[in-house]
Design an enzyme around this catalytic site. Structure first.
Site, PDB file in Angstrom:
ATOM      1  N   CYS A 137      25.305  29.462   9.138  1.00 29.28           N
ATOM      2  CA  CYS A 137      25.481  29.151  10.592  1.00 29.28           C
ATOM      3  C   CYS A 137      26.651  28.194  10.883  1.00 29.28           C
ATOM      4  O   CYS A 137      27.210  28.207  12.019  1.00 29.28           O
ATOM      5  CB  CYS A 137      24.121  28.513  11.234  1.00 29.28           C
ATOM      6  SG  CYS A 137      23.539  27.220  10.370  1.00 29.28           S
ATOM      7  N   GLU A 158      29.044  35.858  17.753  1.00 28.36           N
ATOM      8  CA  GLU A 158      28.870  35.571  16.380  1.00 28.36           C
ATOM      9  C   GLU A 158      28.659  36.918  15.371  1.00 28.36           C
ATOM     10  O   GLU A 158      27.772  37.720  15.701  1.00 28.36           O
ATOM     11  CB  GLU A 158      27.443  34.768  16.316  1.00 28.36           C
ATOM     12  CG  GLU A 158      27.247  34.444  14.861  1.00 28.36           C
ATOM     13  CD  GLU A 158      25.832  33.795  14.446  1.00 28.36           C
ATOM     14  OE1 GLU A 158      24.676  34.317  15.119  1.00 28.36           O
ATOM     15  OE2 GLU A 158      26.019  32.516  14.034  1.00 28.36           O
TER      16      GLU A 158
HETATM   17  P1  NAP Z   1      16.773  36.391  13.484  1.00 33.67           P
HETATM   18  O1  NAP Z   1      16.927  37.669  13.455  1.00 33.67           O
HETATM   19  O2  NAP Z   1      16.697  35.540  14.952  1.00 33.67           O
HETATM   20  O3  NAP Z   1      15.561  36.141  12.614  1.00 33.67           O
HETATM   21  C1  NAP Z   1      15.330  34.624  12.234  1.00 33.67           C
HETATM   22  C2  NAP Z   1      13.519  34.678  12.246  1.00 33.67           C
HETATM   23  O4  NAP Z   1      12.866  35.020  13.290  1.00 33.67           O
HETATM   24  C3  NAP Z   1      13.290  35.733  11.035  1.00 33.67           C
HETATM   25  O5  NAP Z   1      12.059  35.145  10.274  1.00 33.67           O
HETATM   26  C4  NAP Z   1      12.678  36.691  11.916  1.00 33.67           C
HETATM   27  O6  NAP Z   1      11.880  37.632  11.293  1.00 33.67           O
HETATM   28  C5  NAP Z   1      12.014  35.988  13.055  1.00 33.67           C
HETATM   29  N1  NAP Z   1      11.647  36.791  14.042  1.00 33.67           N
HETATM   30  C6  NAP Z   1      12.567  38.060  14.690  1.00 33.67           C
HETATM   31  N2  NAP Z   1      11.874  38.101  16.006  1.00 33.67           N
HETATM   32  C7  NAP Z   1      10.903  37.236  16.222  1.00 33.67           C
HETATM   33  C8  NAP Z   1      10.113  37.202  17.260  1.00 33.67           C
HETATM   34  N3  NAP Z   1      10.125  38.000  18.217  1.00 33.67           N
HETATM   35  N4  NAP Z   1       9.165  36.109  17.383  1.00 33.67           N
HETATM   36  C9  NAP Z   1       9.117  35.116  16.185  1.00 33.67           C
HETATM   37  N5  NAP Z   1      10.023  35.506  15.173  1.00 33.67           N
HETATM   38  C10 NAP Z   1      10.820  36.380  15.146  1.00 33.67           C
HETATM   39  O7  NAP Z   1      17.823  35.691  12.455  1.00 33.67           O
HETATM   40  P2  NAP Z   1      18.505  36.113  11.329  1.00 33.67           P
HETATM   41  O8  NAP Z   1      19.380  37.229  11.319  1.00 33.67           O
HETATM   42  O9  NAP Z   1      17.328  35.911  10.362  1.00 33.67           O
HETATM   43  O10 NAP Z   1      19.490  34.876  10.788  1.00 33.67           O
HETATM   44  C11 NAP Z   1      20.962  34.822  11.317  1.00 33.67           C
HETATM   45  C12 NAP Z   1      20.897  33.801  12.513  1.00 33.67           C
HETATM   46  O11 NAP Z   1      20.454  32.643  12.135  1.00 33.67           O
HETATM   47  C13 NAP Z   1      22.269  33.804  12.642  1.00 33.67           C
HETATM   48  O12 NAP Z   1      22.577  33.848  14.321  1.00 33.67           O
HETATM   49  C14 NAP Z   1      22.525  32.195  12.406  1.00 33.67           C
HETATM   50  O13 NAP Z   1      23.678  31.394  13.251  1.00 33.67           O
HETATM   51  C15 NAP Z   1      21.212  31.617  12.502  1.00 33.67           C
HETATM   52  N6  NAP Z   1      21.270  30.510  11.820  1.00 33.67           N
HETATM   53  C16 NAP Z   1      21.073  29.143  12.452  1.00 33.67           C
HETATM   54  C17 NAP Z   1      20.888  28.099  11.931  1.00 33.67           C
HETATM   55  C18 NAP Z   1      20.930  26.711  12.520  1.00 33.67           C
HETATM   56  O14 NAP Z   1      20.872  25.578  11.738  1.00 33.67           O
HETATM   57  N7  NAP Z   1      21.320  26.503  13.703  1.00 33.67           N
HETATM   58  C19 NAP Z   1      20.885  28.226  10.365  1.00 33.67           C
HETATM   59  C20 NAP Z   1      20.873  29.305   9.782  1.00 33.67           C
HETATM   60  C21 NAP Z   1      21.212  30.480  10.634  1.00 33.67           C
HETATM   61  P3  NAP Z   1      12.498  39.043  10.660  1.00 33.67           P
HETATM   62  O15 NAP Z   1      13.666  38.717   9.563  1.00 33.67           O
HETATM   63  O16 NAP Z   1      11.528  39.662   9.776  1.00 33.67           O
HETATM   64  O17 NAP Z   1      12.993  39.749  11.614  1.00 33.67           O
END
Ligand code: NAP
Length: 475
Positions: free
Chosen positions: A282, A379
């Site tokens: 991120c 992003e």
């Molecule tokens: P994501 O799709 O938003 O998923 C994050 C988590 O949320 C996963 O465990 C996902 O499960 C779960 N999730 C999905 N839909 C949900 C809902 N409706 N209710 C509750 N939980 C739900 O993100 P990602 O693709 O895994 O990760 C990439 C993103 O994370 C990027 O945007 C990155 O910038 C961000 N990130 C931010 C930081 C920070 O510190 N700011 C650090 C790392 C990453 P599933 O995987 O099973 O869908």
């Protein structure tokens, strides 16, 4: 093939649905494990186990909690090589990065919060000789922790460690795309002697298991790291239930290089901040802005250094760039490369899927796009960076602040006054000057604007996972 189970009350249990889905190795496209397709019933069981464990765990002396967390840290460290390999297979990242970054930082998270709770203090105010006010901090109860796939064990431990160190019990939902090290963490927690029910892990889809956790009435707080769109859905479910909420979301981070910078250092570090973990951090600096007088030199040298990166088997120690985490994500990133061309950009390096099994994309550099293009606004979260020239400090700040995100930024200059001026003007939760990704676990961490709400890190995390109560004693 390994069949995973949920970790509830210290035991590994099958999901109620008895349904599973595939965990795929992104570098080989082979199915490597079956993941429980958990639902609200599994979340109910995990929350019940966490509730049952809360009274004893929250009453345990800080020294006891500290000792158990330190034991867990030691066990993660003792299994570093195995965990790094597992993370590499599950995520697609190079094993050398998992060994250097992900697993050691998970160890550091448990050690840091295990010892931080031994040094916590609370405030007392003597109020005009009429009263003594002091603050008590209580753990919240059962907390829900939801993490993404990019730094699987590291980001999960970033939440679990402060949550349980400060006396809460928790239900964690790792990303469905990278469940393996979380599964192993359950085994290590048992080995460390963490009491049953203090840490519970439910696997499954975010929209099902994750959503159930955010909607559960017995969950007092949600700490979520993931994308901004998902964060908004999480907030919509948690807010009406008055849960404490921490959201660490997406970024579109600026990397600003002034002409007076040490270009050797700026280029070497920018290679890492652009392409480490295939750009799936991120905090990666996906928008590079270079002062016009240094622009041509920077681009030429940056392109040459990018072309030297070794793409290949993540398990090979020599690999720099592994596979993207999933086929869907790879297609999304390739879509943005096509969009960059449609928007009039020039592909100065990379730009293609690698011709081999697995979800590999060449590290890609795009030039010739302005800040209002979608490629500089949205992003991408992959090995794609843009490079854009700027004319002066004012324009550099305007370019850096031109998105709805505000997670982090890097800036490169030898001018000390300018470094402080620009750092203060950039809208981001973290600004690195002449460096990137240097962390001190005591400092607040989080995003501005649409990159998040709340701060974690150090005592900020311990504050998030506790509730402050004021006691006023009339003298
Ligand atoms: P994501 O799709 O938003 O998923 C994050 C988590 O949320 C996963 O465990 C996902 O499960 C779960 N999730 C999905 N839909 C949900 C809902 N409706 N209710 C509750 N939980 C739900 O993100 P990602 O693709 O895994 O990760 C990439 C993103 O994370 C990027 O945007 C990155 O910038 C961000 N990130 C931010 C930081 C920070 O510190 N700011 C650090 C790392 C990453 P599933 O995987 O099973 O869908």
């Amino acid at each position: 093939m390994q069949r995973l189970a949920n970790f509830i009350g210290g035991e590994f249990v099958a999901p109620h649905s008895d349904a599973y889905f595939d965990d795929v190795n992104p570098a080989t496209e082979e199915v490597i494990a079956a993941i429980p397709d958990s639902d609200g019933h599994d979340v109910d069981d995990a929350v019940a186990a966490a509730r049952a464990a809360f009274p004893a765990w929250s009453a345990a002396p800080a020294e006891t909690r500290s000792r158990l967390l330190l034991k867990l840290a030691d066990l993660i460290e003792a299994n570093l090589e195995e965990l790094a390999r597992t993370e590499s297979i599950d995520n697609g990242k190079s094993i050398s990065l998992a060994r250097r970054l992900d697993i050691p930082r998970a160890v550091a998270n448990f050690r840091f919060f295990a010892t931080a709770i031994l040094h916590q203090s609370s405030e007392a105010h003597h109020t005009d000789r009429t009263a003594l006010n002091y603050t008590l901090r209580h753990p919240l109860g059962v907390v829900g922790l939801i993490s993404p796939w990019n730094l699987p064990l590291y980001l999960l431990s970033w939440k679990i460690a402060p949550a349980i160190a400060s006396g809460n019990t928790c239900v964690a939902k790792p990303s469905e795309l990278t469940p393996l090290t979380a599964y192993r963490l359950g085994e290590l927690a048992n080995e460390a002697g963490i009491p049953p029910g203090v840490l519970n892990i439910v696997h499954g889809y975010g929209a099902k298991a994750g959503r159930a956790l955010t909607c559960h009435d017995d969950v007092a707080a949600i700490s979520f790291t993931g994308g901004t769109v998902t964060g908004s859905a999480v907030a919509a479910n948690a807010a009406p239930r008055f849960k404490k909420l921490s959201l660490e979301l997406g970024g579109k981070n600026a990397n600003v290089v002034f002409a007076d910078a040490d270009l050797d250092d700026a280029i070497a570090t920018s290679i890492r901040s652009s392409f480490w973990n295939q750009g799936e951090i991120c905090l990666c600096g996906s928008r590079i802005f270079v002062e016009r007088s240094a622009y041509d030199t920077f681009v030429e040298r940056f392109v040459a250094a990018t072309k030297k990166l070794r793409i290949g088997d993540p398990l090979d120690d020599a690999t720099d760039i592994g596979a993207l985490n999933s086929e869907a994500h790879m297609r999304k990133v390739l879509g943005y490369i096509e969009l960059a061309k449609e928007e009039g950009g020039t592909i100065a390096a990379g730009g293609k899927r690698v011709d081999r099994n697995g979800f590999f994309i060449e590290p890609t550099i795009v030039t010739g796009l302005s800040c209002d293009c979608r490629v500089l606004q949205e992003e991408i979260f992959g090995p794609v960076v843009t490079i854009t020239p700027f004319d002066d400090e004012r324009e550099a700040i305007a370019f850096a602040n031109s998105t709805r995100y505000g997670l982090s930024a890097s800036l490169w200059t030898r001018d000390l006054s300018r470094a402080h001026r620009v750092a203060a003007a950039i809208e981001a939760g973290t600004v690195w000057v002449n460096c990137w990704l240097l962390r001190d676990l005591r400092v607040p961490f989080g995003g501005m604007k649409e990159s998040g709400v709340g701060r974690e890190g150090g005592f900020e995390s311990l504050n998030f996972f506790t509730e402050a109560k004021n006691v006023c004693v009339k003298l």
